[in-house]
Design a protein around this motif. Sequence first.
Motif, PDB file in Angstrom:
ATOM      1  N   GLY A   1       0.783  -1.235   0.000  1.00  0.00           N
ATOM      2  CA  GLY A   1       0.000   0.000   0.000  1.00  0.00           C
ATOM      3  C   GLY A   1       0.809   1.275   0.000  1.00  0.00           C
ATOM      4  N   GLY A   2       2.048   1.218  -0.467  1.00  0.00           N
ATOM      5  CA  GLY A   2       2.894   2.409  -0.385  1.00  0.00           C
ATOM      6  C   GLY A   2       3.219   3.067  -1.708  1.00  0.00           C
ATOM      7  N   THR A   3       2.640   2.599  -2.808  1.00  0.00           N
ATOM      8  CA  THR A   3       2.958   3.144  -4.129  1.00  0.00           C
ATOM      9  C   THR A   3       2.144   4.410  -4.394  1.00  0.00           C
ATOM     10  OG1 THR A   3       3.293   0.860  -4.844  1.00  0.00           O
ATOM     11  CG2 THR A   3       3.204   2.536  -6.566  1.00  0.00           C
ATOM     12  N   LEU A   4       2.721   5.339  -5.154  1.00  0.00           N
ATOM     13  CA  LEU A   4       2.060   6.607  -5.487  1.00  0.00           C
ATOM     14  C   LEU A   4       1.321   6.480  -6.819  1.00  0.00           C
ATOM     15  CD1 LEU A   4       4.946   9.055  -4.505  1.00  0.00           C
ATOM     16  CD2 LEU A   4       2.898   8.486  -3.171  1.00  0.00           C
ATOM     17  N   PRO A   5       0.291   7.293  -7.045  1.00  0.00           N
ATOM     18  CA  PRO A   5      -0.515   7.171  -8.265  1.00  0.00           C
ATOM     19  C   PRO A   5       0.277   7.238  -9.559  1.00  0.00           C
ATOM     20  CG  PRO A   5      -1.638   8.564  -6.678  1.00  0.00           C
ATOM     21  CD  PRO A   5      -0.284   8.289  -6.113  1.00  0.00           C
ATOM     22  N   GLU A   6       1.245   8.148  -9.628  1.00  0.00           N
ATOM     23  CA  GLU A   6       2.011   8.268 -10.872  1.00  0.00           C
ATOM     24  C   GLU A   6       2.859   7.014 -11.129  1.00  0.00           C
ATOM     25  OE1 GLU A   6       4.246  10.743  -7.681  1.00  0.00           O
ATOM     26  OE2 GLU A   6       2.169  10.286  -8.282  1.00  0.00           O
ATOM     27  N   GLN A   7       3.336   6.384 -10.040  1.00  0.00           N
ATOM     28  CA  GLN A   7       4.081   5.140 -10.185  1.00  0.00           C
ATOM     29  C   GLN A   7       3.161   3.996 -10.609  1.00  0.00           C
ATOM     30  OE1 GLN A   7       5.486   5.079  -6.147  1.00  0.00           O
ATOM     31  NE2 GLN A   7       7.456   6.040  -6.644  1.00  0.00           N
ATOM     32  N   VAL A   8       1.961   3.961 -10.036  1.00  0.00           N
ATOM     33  CA  VAL A   8       0.984   2.935 -10.417  1.00  0.00           C
ATOM     34  C   VAL A   8       0.666   3.033 -11.899  1.00  0.00           C
ATOM     35  CG1 VAL A   8      -1.436   2.232 -10.174  1.00  0.00           C
ATOM     36  CG2 VAL A   8      -0.047   2.654  -8.134  1.00  0.00           C
TER      37      VAL A   8
ATOM     38  N   THR B   1      -5.282  -2.586  -4.696  1.00  0.00           N
ATOM     39  CA  THR B   1      -4.460  -1.681  -3.893  1.00  0.00           C
ATOM     40  C   THR B   1      -4.860  -1.709  -2.424  1.00  0.00           C
ATOM     41  OG1 THR B   1      -5.939   0.192  -4.316  1.00  0.00           O
ATOM     42  CG2 THR B   1      -4.101  -0.127  -5.835  1.00  0.00           C
ATOM     43  N   HIS B   2      -3.866  -1.474  -1.576  1.00  0.00           N
ATOM     44  CA  HIS B   2      -4.101  -1.301  -0.144  1.00  0.00           C
ATOM     45  C   HIS B   2      -3.894   0.173   0.212  1.00  0.00           C
ATOM     46  CE1 HIS B   2      -4.535  -5.515   1.378  1.00  0.00           C
ATOM     47  NE2 HIS B   2      -4.180  -5.722   0.119  1.00  0.00           N
ATOM     48  N   ASN B   3      -4.394   0.561   1.387  1.00  0.00           N
ATOM     49  CA  ASN B   3      -4.557   1.983   1.685  1.00  0.00           C
ATOM     50  C   ASN B   3      -3.543   2.533   2.679  1.00  0.00           C
ATOM     51  OD1 ASN B   3      -6.096   4.294   1.038  1.00  0.00           O
ATOM     52  ND2 ASN B   3      -7.157   4.189   3.002  1.00  0.00           N
ATOM     53  N   ASP B   4      -2.385   1.919   2.777  1.00  0.00           N
ATOM     54  CA  ASP B   4      -1.418   2.344   3.786  1.00  0.00           C
ATOM     55  C   ASP B   4      -0.918   3.774   3.565  1.00  0.00           C
ATOM     56  OD1 ASP B   4      -0.442  -0.482   5.280  1.00  0.00           O
ATOM     57  OD2 ASP B   4      -1.328  -0.685   3.299  1.00  0.00           O
ATOM     58  N   GLY B   5      -0.958   4.251   2.346  1.00  0.00           N
ATOM     59  CA  GLY B   5      -0.575   5.633   2.062  1.00  0.00           C
ATOM     60  C   GLY B   5      -1.768   6.537   1.813  1.00  0.00           C
ATOM     61  N   GLU B   6      -2.995   6.077   2.176  1.00  0.00           N
ATOM     62  CA  GLU B   6      -4.238   6.839   1.959  1.00  0.00           C
ATOM     63  C   GLU B   6      -4.469   7.117   0.477  1.00  0.00           C
ATOM     64  OE1 GLU B   6      -7.730   8.091   3.370  1.00  0.00           O
ATOM     65  OE2 GLU B   6      -6.138   7.639   4.801  1.00  0.00           O
ATOM     66  N   LEU B   7      -4.009   6.186  -0.368  1.00  0.00           N
ATOM     67  CA  LEU B   7      -4.065   6.416  -1.814  1.00  0.00           C
ATOM     68  C   LEU B   7      -4.701   5.247  -2.564  1.00  0.00           C
ATOM     69  CD1 LEU B   7      -0.475   7.903  -2.282  1.00  0.00           C
ATOM     70  CD2 LEU B   7      -2.631   9.161  -2.502  1.00  0.00           C
ATOM     71  N   ALA B   8      -5.355   4.331  -1.866  1.00  0.00           N
ATOM     72  CA  ALA B   8      -5.860   3.129  -2.531  1.00  0.00           C
ATOM     73  C   ALA B   8      -6.855   3.454  -3.634  1.00  0.00           C
ATOM     74  CB  ALA B   8      -6.490   2.186  -1.506  1.00  0.00           C
ATOM     75  N   VAL B   9      -7.791   4.372  -3.373  1.00  0.00           N
ATOM     76  CA  VAL B   9      -8.770   4.740  -4.407  1.00  0.00           C
ATOM     77  C   VAL B   9      -8.081   5.495  -5.537  1.00  0.00           C
ATOM     78  CG1 VAL B   9     -10.817   6.133  -4.902  1.00  0.00           C
ATOM     79  CG2 VAL B   9     -10.736   4.724  -2.843  1.00  0.00           C
ATOM     80  N   ALA B  10      -7.225   6.446  -5.188  1.00  0.00           N
ATOM     81  CA  ALA B  10      -6.503   7.215  -6.210  1.00  0.00           C
ATOM     82  C   ALA B  10      -5.634   6.302  -7.070  1.00  0.00           C
ATOM     83  CB  ALA B  10      -5.643   8.291  -5.550  1.00  0.00           C
ATOM     84  N   ASN B  11      -4.982   5.333  -6.444  1.00  0.00           N
ATOM     85  CA  ASN B  11      -4.145   4.400  -7.195  1.00  0.00           C
ATOM     86  C   ASN B  11      -4.984   3.513  -8.113  1.00  0.00           C
ATOM     87  OD1 ASN B  11      -1.712   5.290  -6.173  1.00  0.00           O
ATOM     88  ND2 ASN B  11      -1.625   3.769  -4.534  1.00  0.00           N
ATOM     89  N   SER B  12      -6.158   3.104  -7.647  1.00  0.00           N
ATOM     90  CA  SER B  12      -7.048   2.292  -8.488  1.00  0.00           C
ATOM     91  C   SER B  12      -7.481   3.079  -9.720  1.00  0.00           C
ATOM     92  CB  SER B  12      -8.277   1.859  -7.686  1.00  0.00           C
ATOM     93  OG  SER B  12      -7.907   1.051  -6.592  1.00  0.00           O
TER      94      SER B  12
END
Length: 524
Positions: A181-188, A210-221
């Motif tokens: 859950g630590g990847t950023l949207p641009e990396q995804v 995606t997991h939400n450890d960086g509060e980005l799970a929805v954004a990453n999806s």
Amino acid sequence: MTDRTIQIYDTTLRDGSQGEGVSFSLQDKLNIARRLAEIGIDFIEGGYPLSNEKDVAFFQQIRKDNLGDTKVCAFGMTRRRSMKAADDPGMKALVAAETPCITLVGKTWDYHATDVLNVTLDENLAMIGESAEFLGRGAEVIYDAEHFFDGYNANPKYAIETLRAAAAAGAKYMVLCDTNGGTLPEQVAEITRAAIEGTKDYGVQIGIHTHNDGELAVANSLAAVDAGATQVQGTINGIGERCGNADLISVMANLALKKKGYRVLGGRDMKHLTELSRYVYETANLQWRGGQPFVGQSAFAHKGGMHVHAINKASKTYEHIDPALVGNERRILVSELSGRSNIVAVATEHNIQNDRVLMDKILAEVVRLENKGYQFENAGASFDLLIKKVSDTFTPHFTPIKYRVVAGDRDSVEGSVFAEAIIKLKVGDELWFDAAEGHGPVNALDAGLRKALSGAFPCLHDMRLIDYKVRVVDSGAGTAASIRVNIESGDENETWGTIGVSDNIIAASWQALTDAVEYKLHKT
């Protein structure tokens, strides 16, 4: 151009159940699966059949249901090292589940293969390929590439090879998992495009988990979907291990209502999202998240007077969508921050919008009471009674005279702690006197109050206490602190909230209980 269909894969029953405090019974799992199928979820992951008998029973029973186009998936790992797929207990359990789809998770990160599984990189590829081929003989295989983004960053060539091993063996979907859950949207987005390019000769579909450890799970999806992914995995309300998973409620709402060019749930509307969200919370025995986007109680709640004034003229000034689109509703809150606009919005049924003097008196009373610890945001029924009292339109249905509560005694026969309440009150010119027992003092008071009044007001028989919350208003005062009690009551038609504040928890509870009964009698 036609909208691109994005498949929704729900793993609430497996990945979601790994969240702290979450435990589903077999019936819970069956009920949630049926509700998910009703709204058109494409895939439902039911569990790991090798792990427990409950999941085995789930697959046995759910196959009897007609779920329409929804496909149920069993979840499991690749075969064990140095073992044929046909001989592996995990593989056998997946086949025995008899699901139309099987989700197979394998190691993508070279570090995991060599240091966790203790296998060579070639053996790991063989485990993936042989498992996918074996399972694909009787089911559609979805390959979950665990730790894909960490694996790609460490060894991009090998990470792509793991996908190709599954694709070559017949897996139809390659799901990229951001397990930590630590990847950023641009990396995804960048790595998703690389995965699509690396497997394009197999014609497989790419998914995202995606997991939400960086509060980005929805954004990453959403970033993965924009990069070309056609399946999103997640859970209802984002429940799951550690910080949870991508919240499918927000994913579906954003794809259907905010982003252009995508189609989910077969084009169905999103009006059931709030109902679905709360159903899963209730089934899991979890508290609703008030501030949850789209479906939370506070998602369209307005408190500041300036905001409410603007909302009354044009809702889009402080709301990004119409709350009805997701089955939610606008709430106007009343507090010391309120202005006349809040009072008017909440009290429209009282027809006082043109009485500025009365509105100012109501607002002044709200400010006075909030200084004592009251909050009317979740106590709409108490606020309704307050308006009646300030405007001199309140006629009490009963007058409490006294009550007494005895609590903490142990029933020697049952061996349990109980409480007893004795109630004396007046209805018109007639005195009413009764008593009741309960599991605690508030339960006893509630039962005694309604018992004492039920002869005069039979409509109270269908009223019930739904929820009871206590909060210390001023913790610095220790045991002498003021206590705020919020009670939610209901009948067959609606629910309503009341409040009481006192330095005595029983007195505060009594205030909230009598308000709840008065509101019921006034509305009836």
